[in-house]
Design an enzyme around this catalytic site. Structure first.
Site, PDB file in Angstrom:
ATOM      1  NE  ARG A  51      -1.858  -1.400   3.464  1.00 23.61           N
ATOM      2  CZ  ARG A  51      -2.182  -1.624   4.723  1.00 23.61           C
ATOM      3  NH1 ARG A  51      -3.421  -1.456   5.110  1.00 23.61           N
ATOM      4  NH2 ARG A  51      -1.266  -1.987   5.586  1.00 23.61           N
ATOM      5  CE  LYS A 151       4.406 -21.373   8.609  1.00 25.53           C
ATOM      6  NZ  LYS A 151       5.099 -22.250   9.488  1.00 25.53           N
ATOM      7  CG  ASP A 180       5.716 -26.938   3.902  1.00 27.12           C
ATOM      8  OD1 ASP A 180       6.869 -26.616   4.227  1.00 27.12           O
ATOM      9  OD2 ASP A 180       4.959 -27.560   4.652  1.00 27.12           O
ATOM     10  CG  HIS A 181      10.203 -22.642   4.017  1.00 30.00           C
ATOM     11  ND1 HIS A 181       9.242 -22.241   4.903  1.00 30.00           N
ATOM     12  CD2 HIS A 181      11.290 -22.941   4.755  1.00 30.00           C
ATOM     13  CE1 HIS A 181       9.735 -22.280   6.116  1.00 30.00           C
ATOM     14  NE2 HIS A 181      10.964 -22.708   6.067  1.00 30.00           N
ATOM     15  CE  LYS A 185      14.369 -26.185   5.430  1.00 26.40           C
ATOM     16  NZ  LYS A 185      15.349 -25.103   5.418  1.00 26.40           N
ATOM     17  CD  GLU A 219      11.162 -22.688  14.804  1.00 26.80           C
ATOM     18  OE1 GLU A 219      11.322 -21.714  14.069  1.00 26.80           O
ATOM     19  OE2 GLU A 219      10.087 -22.968  15.347  1.00 26.80           O
ATOM     20  CG  ASP A 238       3.867 -21.739  13.085  1.00 26.39           C
ATOM     21  OD1 ASP A 238       3.469 -21.096  12.100  1.00 26.39           O
ATOM     22  OD2 ASP A 238       5.041 -21.659  13.535  1.00 26.39           O
ATOM     23  CG  HIS A 243       7.043 -26.578   8.101  1.00 23.18           C
ATOM     24  ND1 HIS A 243       6.830 -26.121   6.825  1.00 23.18           N
ATOM     25  CD2 HIS A 243       7.096 -25.470   8.874  1.00 23.18           C
ATOM     26  CE1 HIS A 243       6.768 -24.799   6.838  1.00 23.18           C
ATOM     27  NE2 HIS A 243       6.917 -24.380   8.067  1.00 23.18           N
ATOM     28  CE  LYS A 335       7.876 -20.470  17.098  1.00 19.78           C
ATOM     29  NZ  LYS A 335       8.883 -20.411  16.041  1.00 19.78           N
TER      30      LYS A 335
HETATM   31  P1  NAP Z   1       4.407  -8.442   7.203  1.00 21.44           P
HETATM   32  O1  NAP Z   1       5.827  -8.188   7.576  1.00 21.44           O
HETATM   33  O2  NAP Z   1       3.326  -8.006   8.119  1.00 21.44           O
HETATM   34  O3  NAP Z   1       4.164  -7.765   5.763  1.00 21.44           O
HETATM   35  C1  NAP Z   1       2.896  -7.643   5.226  1.00 21.44           C
HETATM   36  C2  NAP Z   1       2.992  -6.963   3.862  1.00 21.44           C
HETATM   37  O4  NAP Z   1       1.677  -6.828   3.328  1.00 21.44           O
HETATM   38  C3  NAP Z   1       3.592  -5.572   3.897  1.00 21.44           C
HETATM   39  O5  NAP Z   1       4.406  -5.403   2.746  1.00 21.44           O
HETATM   40  C4  NAP Z   1       2.366  -4.664   3.810  1.00 21.44           C
HETATM   41  O6  NAP Z   1       2.764  -3.432   3.248  1.00 21.44           O
HETATM   42  C5  NAP Z   1       1.482  -5.491   2.890  1.00 21.44           C
HETATM   43  N1  NAP Z   1       0.046  -5.184   3.042  1.00 21.44           N
HETATM   44  C6  NAP Z   1      -0.677  -5.153   4.185  1.00 21.44           C
HETATM   45  N2  NAP Z   1      -1.966  -4.840   3.922  1.00 21.44           N
HETATM   46  C7  NAP Z   1      -2.055  -4.686   2.576  1.00 21.44           C
HETATM   47  C8  NAP Z   1      -3.125  -4.368   1.691  1.00 21.44           C
HETATM   48  N3  NAP Z   1      -4.360  -4.100   2.122  1.00 21.44           N
HETATM   49  N4  NAP Z   1      -2.846  -4.285   0.369  1.00 21.44           N
HETATM   50  C9  NAP Z   1      -1.603  -4.530  -0.103  1.00 21.44           C
HETATM   51  N5  NAP Z   1      -0.560  -4.829   0.690  1.00 21.44           N
HETATM   52  C10 NAP Z   1      -0.778  -4.909   2.018  1.00 21.44           C
HETATM   53  O7  NAP Z   1       4.161  -9.999   6.921  1.00 21.44           O
HETATM   54  P2  NAP Z   1       5.247 -11.137   6.588  1.00 21.44           P
HETATM   55  O8  NAP Z   1       5.876 -11.599   7.848  1.00 21.44           O
HETATM   56  O9  NAP Z   1       6.127 -10.668   5.482  1.00 21.44           O
HETATM   57  O10 NAP Z   1       4.310 -12.329   6.098  1.00 21.44           O
HETATM   58  C11 NAP Z   1       3.684 -12.325   4.831  1.00 21.44           C
HETATM   59  C12 NAP Z   1       2.987 -13.678   4.652  1.00 21.44           C
HETATM   60  O11 NAP Z   1       3.955 -14.719   4.685  1.00 21.44           O
HETATM   61  C13 NAP Z   1       1.976 -14.016   5.755  1.00 21.44           C
HETATM   62  O12 NAP Z   1       0.931 -14.766   5.183  1.00 21.44           O
HETATM   63  C14 NAP Z   1       2.784 -14.904   6.700  1.00 21.44           C
HETATM   64  O13 NAP Z   1       1.970 -15.770   7.434  1.00 21.44           O
HETATM   65  C15 NAP Z   1       3.631 -15.668   5.703  1.00 21.44           C
HETATM   66  N6  NAP Z   1       4.878 -16.177   6.249  1.00 21.44           N
HETATM   67  C16 NAP Z   1       5.796 -15.321   6.790  1.00 21.44           C
HETATM   68  C17 NAP Z   1       6.989 -15.843   7.282  1.00 21.44           C
HETATM   69  C18 NAP Z   1       8.042 -14.939   7.838  1.00 21.44           C
HETATM   70  O14 NAP Z   1       9.092 -15.456   8.193  1.00 21.44           O
HETATM   71  N7  NAP Z   1       7.841 -13.651   7.916  1.00 21.44           N
HETATM   72  C19 NAP Z   1       7.240 -17.220   7.242  1.00 21.44           C
HETATM   73  C20 NAP Z   1       6.279 -18.058   6.670  1.00 21.44           C
HETATM   74  C21 NAP Z   1       5.111 -17.525   6.177  1.00 21.44           C
HETATM   75  P3  NAP Z   1       1.879  -2.074   3.412  1.00 21.44           P
HETATM   76  O15 NAP Z   1       1.615  -1.931   4.883  1.00 21.44           O
HETATM   77  O16 NAP Z   1       2.729  -0.995   2.831  1.00 21.44           O
HETATM   78  O17 NAP Z   1       0.648  -2.279   2.621  1.00 21.44           O
END
Ligand code: NAP
Length: 488
Positions: A51, A151, A180-181, A185, A219, A238, A243, A335
């Site tokens: 956004r 996920k 599922d990363h 691997k 972890e 989770d 996994h 964890k």
């Molecule tokens: P995050 O850090 O909260 O990032 C969310 C992203 O979505 C930001 O770029 C945000 O940018 C954007 N966003 C939020 N609302 C939006 C909207 N209405 N329109 C367009 N963009 C929007 O989340 P994350 O940790 O990267 O995780 C992303 C996904 O990956 C989730 O489903 C999470 O469960 C999954 N995941 C994450 C990890 C990890 O290690 N982080 C691991 C496995 C899976 P703006 O605020 O600028 O819009």
């Protein structure tokens, strides 16, 4: 060993959530690594979308910073540091709101060509449906379009079904890539190569020769910045449902007729469907606790003093089919354990009779498959202890560390995200979960969680840096077995 890069056609990859944690830590560094490996063709484009209004320059700067922070080794060499500018030239940015109409026309204008177009949903799961619907309604979906979904895929069977239905309203199953990363691997794929590329193991891969199998995903870190999400999920949702379940499937499945997406996924699905329900006394839940001095326990970390969310789960699973009847699978994940270590141990049975007498001891073979860190496979075999002193037996490892065996390429296998993103571009779904697999996994997980809720189960506290709650050892001891140690 010479690295082989399979070329891909020019593509457009739109990363929704490009400013988020996952994109910065994993997706953007992975893309840069593929660029350095020569796998990003001229004309390929990566379009960031979120956004906030940051413009192309802002996104390129953020990407350079993310690579420096999360992949400093990638820019350590002079050649790669120079390559960074070339990579950044492939990047563009559009401000888009998944929940509104802002930015969609600009995004469409950025995607004039009908060629492979992948939309990576790196946003919260609540937005998956909005994105699917808007991609469709703004005319951005063609036969060459794929969507990549992160996920968690649902919170339970009902929500997973609803999400599958929402995505299916706009895309065919062949266009949906559920990540599922763990499946990306190197060792996970090697597991299939070892099982199905050699004659040595498959004849022994059954309950006649395998005593039991242990799968550990440990972890050392806590919940970190994911406290809010994690407290509503817990280790069962989770980690176990996805996994560990996927690893279990790859270990236990029958050989598919071909290494082809639906053939592999059909066999995995059969494993999940053959799983018995888990008995309540075959499962242990834990939660890491403060030592009262210098450590922060889970409850303090999530600022919820009464939370009963588990950060650890160990269970005994049984697969009711001809191959595995009688061989239990022990799965555990948690964890803040002793080390970060993801390992599968295939514990073979003792030799049926020892010709060396009781004093030589009993020795069973173990096949250890290490997913992280130090990916590799070790077979423990029994030999005679060298020297005088009669026939004393000792176990020695036949170690196939990829770093040693395969040189530079073994030392630096592609990160799971690199491989998986390129598989999306190539249109290969083998390493992605199919909708029915995800639903079957929830169908097995849901009754366990419902049982905890019904009984008002409270997880057992365990020490930070330990191997988990003592009850997990009891689970094994009751079966006259023990866990392998959790080591880095
Ligand atoms: P995050 O850090 O909260 O990032 C969310 C992203 O979505 C930001 O770029 C945000 O940018 C954007 N966003 C939020 N609302 C939006 C909207 N209405 N329109 C367009 N963009 C929007 O989340 P994350 O940790 O990267 O995780 C992303 C996904 O990956 C989730 O489903 C999470 O469960 C999954 N995941 C994450 C990890 C990890 O290690 N982080 C691991 C496995 C899976 P703006 O605020 O600028 O819009």
């Amino acid at each position: 060993m010479v690295s082989r890069v399979i070329p891909v056609d020019a593509f457009d990859l739109v990363v929704f959530g490009c400013t988020g944690d996952l994109a910065r830590r994993k997706i953007l560094p992975a893309l840069f690594r593929r660029y350095c490996a020569g796998q990003m063709p001229n004309g390929a484009r990566v379009i960031g979308a979120a956004r906030r209004d940051m413009g192309g320059d802002g996104f390129r700067q953020m990407t350079a910073e993310a690579i420096a922070e999360f992949g400093p080794e990638l820019v350590a060499s002079e050649a790669n540091a120079q390559a960074l500018d070339g990579f950044l030239a492939h990047l563009d940015y559009v401000a888009v709101d998944a929940r509104g109409d802002a930015g969609w026309q600009a995004l469409a204008a950025c995607l004039p060509e009908d060629r492979v177009r992948a939309f990576y949903f790196s946003v919260g799961p609540a937005l998956f449906g909005d994105l699917a619907q808007r991609i469709h309604s703004h005319g951005l979906a063609s036969a060459q379009t794929r969507i990549v979904v992160e996920k968690p895929f649902g919170q339970d069977l009902g929500t997973a079904r609803a999400l599958n239905a929402t995505l299916a309203a706009h895309f065919d199953e062949g266009q949906i890539y559920r990540i599922d990363h763990y499946l990306g691997k190197e060792t996970v794929q090697n597991l299939m190569a070892v099982r199905f590329g050699n004659v040595l193991f498959e004849p022994l891969w059954n309950s006649q020769y395998v005593d039991h199998i242990q799968i550990t995903v440990a972890e050392s870190v806590g919940v970190g910045g994911r406290a809010e999400y994690y407290d509503g999920a817990g280790a069962m949702r989770d980690m176990m449902q996805n996994h560990l379940m996927q690893l279990l499937c790859l270990i236990a499945m029958e050989p598919p007729a071909q290494f082809e997406p639906d053939a592999v996924r059909d066999e995995k699905l059969k494993v999940i469907r053959a799983l018995d329900p888990v008995e309540p006394h075959h499962i242990v839940r834990g939660q890491y606790a403060s030592n009262g001095v210098d450590q922060t326990g889970y409850r303090d970390e999530v600022r919820n003093p009464r939370t009963t969310t588990e950060t650890y789960v160990a269970l005994k699973a049984r697969i009711s089919n001809w191959r595995w009847s009688g061989t239990p699978f022990y799965l555990r994940t948690g964890k803040r354990l002793a080390a970060r270590s993801s390992v599968i141990n295939v514990m073979f049975k003792d030799a049926p009779h020892s010709i060396f007498g009781a004093e030589a001891g009993r020795h069973a073979n173990v096949l250890t498959i290490r997913l992280q860190p130090n990916e590799g496979i070790t077979l423990h075999v029994t030999i005679k202890e060298p020297g005088q002193g009669g026939m004393r037996l000792v176990d020695v490892p036949l170690d196939m560390s990829f770093a040693d065996a395969l040189g530079e390429e073994g030392e630096n296998p592609p990160d799971a995200y690199e491989r998986l993103i390129m598989d999306v571009i190539r249109g290969n779904q083998t390493l992605f979960m199919r909708g029915d697999e995800v639903e079957a996994a929830w169908g097995w997980t849901d009754p366990v969680i419902a049982g905890w809720q019904k009984r008002g189960d409270v997880p057992k506290p365990y020490d930070i840096g330990s191997a988990g709650p003592g009850d997990a050892d009891l689970l094994m001891r009751r079966d006259k077995r023990e866990w392998r140690g959790i080591r880095p």
